[in-house]
Design a protein around this motif. Structure first.
Motif, PDB file in Angstrom:
ATOM      1  N   CYS A  57      -0.423  -5.596   6.568  1.00 22.82           N
ATOM      2  CA  CYS A  57      -1.691  -5.060   6.089  1.00 22.82           C
ATOM      3  C   CYS A  57      -2.481  -5.987   5.176  1.00 22.82           C
ATOM      4  O   CYS A  57      -3.434  -5.546   4.538  1.00 22.82           O
TER       5      CYS A  57
ATOM      6  N   CYS B 157      -3.894  -0.841   6.047  1.00 18.88           N
ATOM      7  CA  CYS B 157      -3.194   0.256   5.374  1.00 18.88           C
ATOM      8  C   CYS B 157      -3.963   0.863   4.224  1.00 18.88           C
ATOM      9  O   CYS B 157      -3.556   1.880   3.675  1.00 18.88           O
ATOM     10  N   ARG B 158      -5.068   0.215   3.820  1.00 15.60           N
ATOM     11  CA  ARG B 158      -5.927   0.796   2.798  1.00 15.60           C
ATOM     12  C   ARG B 158      -7.301   0.185   2.921  1.00 15.60           C
ATOM     13  O   ARG B 158      -7.485  -0.897   3.462  1.00 15.60           O
TER      14      ARG B 158
ATOM     15  N   LYS C  72      -5.717   5.359   1.287  1.00 14.59           N
ATOM     16  CA  LYS C  72      -4.469   4.885   1.902  1.00 14.59           C
ATOM     17  C   LYS C  72      -4.080   5.843   3.025  1.00 14.59           C
ATOM     18  O   LYS C  72      -4.539   6.994   3.058  1.00 14.59           O
TER      19      LYS C  72
ATOM     20  N   VAL D  20       1.663   5.052  -1.203  1.00  9.44           N
ATOM     21  CA  VAL D  20       1.059   6.277  -1.730  1.00  9.44           C
ATOM     22  C   VAL D  20       1.885   6.745  -2.926  1.00  9.44           C
ATOM     23  O   VAL D  20       3.084   6.994  -2.811  1.00  9.44           O
TER      24      VAL D  20
ATOM     25  N   THR E 195       4.789   3.497   4.552  1.00  9.44           N
ATOM     26  CA  THR E 195       4.351   2.230   3.966  1.00  9.44           C
ATOM     27  C   THR E 195       4.673   1.099   4.922  1.00  9.44           C
ATOM     28  O   THR E 195       5.427   1.272   5.885  1.00  9.44           O
TER      29      THR E 195
ATOM     30  N   ASP F 246      -2.410   9.088  -6.121  1.00  8.73           N
ATOM     31  CA  ASP F 246      -3.132   9.316  -4.859  1.00  8.73           C
ATOM     32  C   ASP F 246      -3.033  10.787  -4.479  1.00  8.73           C
ATOM     33  O   ASP F 246      -1.950  11.386  -4.562  1.00  8.73           O
TER      34      ASP F 246
ATOM     35  N   SER G 291       0.835  -1.199   0.000  1.00  9.89           N
ATOM     36  CA  SER G 291       0.000   0.000   0.000  1.00  9.89           C
ATOM     37  C   SER G 291       0.873   1.253   0.000  1.00  9.89           C
ATOM     38  O   SER G 291       1.051   1.902   1.025  1.00  9.89           O
TER      39      SER G 291
END
Length: 206
Positions: free
Chosen positions: A187, A197-198, A168, A124, A181, A128, A122
């Motif tokens: 996650c 995490c998302r 996220k 970014v 992350t 995003d 996950s």
């Protein structure tokens, strides 16, 4: 026997004294993780809490008003504290291989989906965008499909099956660290891991 013990002791000293490599994982630090609770009553199609996913139904004539909701919190396990969480949002086209629907639930405990419901890790990325930074927890979110589309500059008429909206999270800790992350084994909802995490909502055509 005394001589054997002395030899073993010397061998042990020698083993530790000859250590020439310092591994990065030996300098670990504790961090916190995001925790998400999906509102399973606000999904157009049935889901499981453990999946961290909800669904919009493209066959619904009132698609624009279908809902997706979740709450965001964190857990530091007594080792770390969070001052804020950055929430990032994105719209994503379907992957080449998507999870089956209805969710396939596997072991342990007949609880978790058999596969991660969104891509890992996950991270970014450039697709995003920062939605907001949260400082008070838990934080509750509720969106309609139309609101998510507007937020991500998407025309609902152009959405295809298995496209999805995704949120996220980046954590800011009270010691100044910023956790951007996590490894998959923190996650991955398919394994019942400790963090979320998302979270997202996927389009289906049921």
């Amino acid at each position: 026997m005394k001589h054997i013990g002395l030899v073993l002791l010397i061998a042990t000293w020698g083993f530790h004294g000859c250590k020439k490599v310092n591994y990065e994982w030996e300098n670990y630090q504790y961090t916190a993780v995001p925790i998400v609770i999906v509102d399973t009553t606000k999904t157009a199609l049935p889901t499981r809490q453990a999946g961290k996913v909800a669904f919009f139904n493209l066959k619904d004539t009132d698609l624009a008003n279908e809902q997706f909701a979740f709450s965001l919190n964190w857990e530091g396990f007594g080792k770390a504290r969070v001052t804020s969480i950055e929430v990032y949002a994105s719209y994503n086209k379907a992957e080449a291989s998507v999870p089956a629907y209805p969710l396939v639930i596997s072991q342990p405990g007949n609880q978790y989906p058999n596969i991660a419901q969104f891509p890992l890790p996950s991270i970014v990325g450039t697709t995003d965008h920062l939605y907001e930074t949260v400082k008070d927890f838990p934080k509750n979110y509720s969106f309609t499909a139309a609101q998510l589309a507007a937020m991500n500059q998407v025309n609902l008429a152009d959405v295809k099956v298995n496209d999805y909206f995704l949120f996220k999270f980046i954590l800011n800790l009270d010691d100044g660290r910023r956790t951007v992350t996590y490894f998959n084994n923190v996650c991955d909802e398919a394994r019942g891991e400790p963090g979320d995490c998302r979270v997202g909502v996927r389009f289906k055509n049921q």
